[in-house]
Design a protein around this motif. Structure first.
Motif, PDB file in Angstrom:
ATOM      1  N   ASP A 118       0.804  -1.222   0.000  1.00 51.08           N
ATOM      2  CA  ASP A 118       0.000   0.000   0.000  1.00 51.08           C
ATOM      3  C   ASP A 118       0.837   1.273   0.000  1.00 51.08           C
ATOM      4  OD1 ASP A 118       0.944  -0.342   2.538  1.00 51.08           O
ATOM      5  OD2 ASP A 118      -0.928   0.137   3.536  1.00 51.08           O
ATOM      6  N   CYS A 119       2.161   1.140   0.202  1.00 52.23           N
ATOM      7  CA  CYS A 119       3.042   2.303   0.137  1.00 52.23           C
ATOM      8  C   CYS A 119       4.450   1.848  -0.214  1.00 52.23           C
ATOM      9  CB  CYS A 119       3.033   3.086   1.447  1.00 52.23           C
ATOM     10  SG  CYS A 119       3.905   2.294   2.803  1.00 52.23           S
ATOM     11  N   CYS A 120       5.278   2.812  -0.587  1.00 61.22           N
ATOM     12  CA  CYS A 120       6.664   2.525  -0.954  1.00 61.22           C
ATOM     13  C   CYS A 120       7.452   2.085   0.273  1.00 61.22           C
ATOM     14  CB  CYS A 120       7.297   3.779  -1.550  1.00 61.22           C
ATOM     15  SG  CYS A 120       9.067   3.634  -1.872  1.00 61.22           S
ATOM     16  N   PRO A 121       8.191   0.987   0.181  1.00 63.57           N
ATOM     17  CA  PRO A 121       9.003   0.536   1.312  1.00 63.57           C
ATOM     18  C   PRO A 121      10.093   1.537   1.697  1.00 63.57           C
ATOM     19  CG  PRO A 121       8.789  -1.208  -0.317  1.00 63.57           C
ATOM     20  CD  PRO A 121       8.239   0.042  -0.924  1.00 63.57           C
ATOM     21  N   ARG A 122      10.593   2.295   0.733  1.00 64.28           N
ATOM     22  CA  ARG A 122      11.701   3.207   1.011  1.00 64.28           C
ATOM     23  C   ARG A 122      11.243   4.562   1.538  1.00 64.28           C
ATOM     24  NH1 ARG A 122      16.381   4.438  -3.347  1.00 64.28           N
ATOM     25  NH2 ARG A 122      14.638   5.244  -4.550  1.00 64.28           N
ATOM     26  N   CYS A 123      10.187   5.174   0.955  1.00 65.01           N
ATOM     27  CA  CYS A 123       9.820   6.535   1.363  1.00 65.01           C
ATOM     28  C   CYS A 123       8.392   6.672   1.879  1.00 65.01           C
ATOM     29  CB  CYS A 123      10.059   7.514   0.220  1.00 65.01           C
ATOM     30  SG  CYS A 123       8.828   7.458  -1.106  1.00 65.01           S
ATOM     31  N   ALA A 124       7.622   5.598   1.911  1.00 64.05           N
ATOM     32  CA  ALA A 124       6.247   5.558   2.432  1.00 64.05           C
ATOM     33  C   ALA A 124       5.240   6.328   1.574  1.00 64.05           C
ATOM     34  CB  ALA A 124       6.193   6.029   3.884  1.00 64.05           C
ATOM     35  N   HIS A 125       5.625   6.726   0.376  1.00 62.79           N
ATOM     36  CA  HIS A 125       4.693   7.410  -0.532  1.00 62.79           C
ATOM     37  C   HIS A 125       3.624   6.410  -0.980  1.00 62.79           C
ATOM     38  CE1 HIS A 125       3.595  10.750  -3.059  1.00 62.79           C
ATOM     39  NE2 HIS A 125       3.692  10.026  -4.161  1.00 62.79           N
ATOM     40  N   PRO A 156      11.675 -10.546  -0.797  1.00 62.94           N
ATOM     41  CA  PRO A 156      11.458 -10.673   0.646  1.00 62.94           C
ATOM     42  C   PRO A 156      10.876  -9.397   1.256  1.00 62.94           C
ATOM     43  CG  PRO A 156      13.789 -11.036   0.073  1.00 62.94           C
ATOM     44  CD  PRO A 156      13.069 -10.686  -1.175  1.00 62.94           C
ATOM     45  N   ASP A 157      10.260  -9.539   2.423  1.00 69.44           N
ATOM     46  CA  ASP A 157       9.631  -8.409   3.115  1.00 69.44           C
ATOM     47  C   ASP A 157      10.583  -7.235   3.292  1.00 69.44           C
ATOM     48  OD1 ASP A 157       7.268  -9.784   3.271  1.00 69.44           O
ATOM     49  OD2 ASP A 157       7.428 -10.228   5.422  1.00 69.44           O
ATOM     50  N   ARG A 180      12.438  -5.945   1.365  1.00 71.91           N
ATOM     51  CA  ARG A 180      12.462  -5.146   0.134  1.00 71.91           C
ATOM     52  C   ARG A 180      11.071  -4.660  -0.273  1.00 71.91           C
ATOM     53  NH1 ARG A 180      16.718  -4.579   1.529  1.00 71.91           N
ATOM     54  NH2 ARG A 180      18.548  -5.727   0.934  1.00 71.91           N
ATOM     55  N   THR A 181      10.036  -5.234   0.299  1.00 75.08           N
ATOM     56  CA  THR A 181       8.682  -4.950  -0.182  1.00 75.08           C
ATOM     57  C   THR A 181       7.749  -4.315   0.843  1.00 75.08           C
ATOM     58  OG1 THR A 181       7.883  -7.152   0.414  1.00 75.08           O
ATOM     59  CG2 THR A 181       8.805  -6.888  -1.797  1.00 75.08           C
ATOM     60  N   ARG A 182       8.121  -4.335   2.121  1.00 79.52           N
ATOM     61  CA  ARG A 182       7.237  -3.787   3.170  1.00 79.52           C
ATOM     62  C   ARG A 182       7.951  -2.701   3.957  1.00 79.52           C
ATOM     63  NH1 ARG A 182       5.828  -8.420   6.714  1.00 79.52           N
ATOM     64  NH2 ARG A 182       5.403  -6.672   8.095  1.00 79.52           N
ATOM     65  N   ARG A 183       7.296  -1.579   4.152  1.00 82.67           N
ATOM     66  CA  ARG A 183       7.894  -0.441   4.858  1.00 82.67           C
ATOM     67  C   ARG A 183       8.355  -0.829   6.260  1.00 82.67           C
ATOM     68  NH1 ARG A 183      10.378   4.512   4.279  1.00 82.67           N
ATOM     69  NH2 ARG A 183       9.872   5.848   6.024  1.00 82.67           N
ATOM     70  N   ASP A 184       7.550  -1.571   6.995  1.00 79.94           N
ATOM     71  CA  ASP A 184       7.911  -1.910   8.376  1.00 79.94           C
ATOM     72  C   ASP A 184       9.115  -2.848   8.469  1.00 79.94           C
ATOM     73  OD1 ASP A 184       6.485  -4.083   7.370  1.00 79.94           O
ATOM     74  OD2 ASP A 184       5.467  -4.482   9.244  1.00 79.94           O
ATOM     75  N   ALA A 185       9.457  -3.532   7.370  1.00 81.34           N
ATOM     76  CA  ALA A 185      10.600  -4.442   7.367  1.00 81.34           C
ATOM     77  C   ALA A 185      11.795  -3.875   6.587  1.00 81.34           C
ATOM     78  CB  ALA A 185      10.188  -5.791   6.768  1.00 81.34           C
TER      79      ALA A 185
END
Length: 98
Positions: free
Chosen positions: A3-10, A42-43, A45-50
């Motif tokens: 639902d958002c970018c893993p790196r910048c949360a956009h 893997p998470d 690379r794909t999930r903001r919280d990880a």
């Protein structure tokens, strides 16, 4: 689905490509920082919280970035060896061997 970018949360994400087998993976890209990833990675690379905190970006980080790295010159095929060779005046003498 992310639902958002893993790196910048956009929250503005674009699907660049989908797997030839429907539903296996998608390649997504952030509309702000241009981070690109495959949904099957893997998470971390794909999930903001990880995503590793050391590599996360904030809007302030991007606004205060000193410089965006330059794109290097393209490599042209070397017809003599079947390898790639740097092209352009800034790459004089630079070659990549296999």
């Amino acid at each position: 689905m992310t639902d958002c970018c893993p790196r910048c949360a956009h929250e503005s994400l674009r699907t660049l490509h989908s797997s030839p087998v429907p539903g296996v993976w998608d390649v997504l890209q952030c509309g702000r920082c241009l981070y690109t990833w495959r949904t099957s990675e893997p998470d971390r690379r794909t999930r903001r919280d990880a995503y590793p905190e050391a590599f996360r970006l904030t809007p302030e980080d991007m606004a205060n970035a000193v410089e965006v790295p330059a794109v290097p010159p393209l490599l042209a095929p070397d017809p003599r060896e079947g390898t790639e060779q740097a092209s352009g005046p800034e790459a004089a003498g630079a070659t990549r061997s296999q």
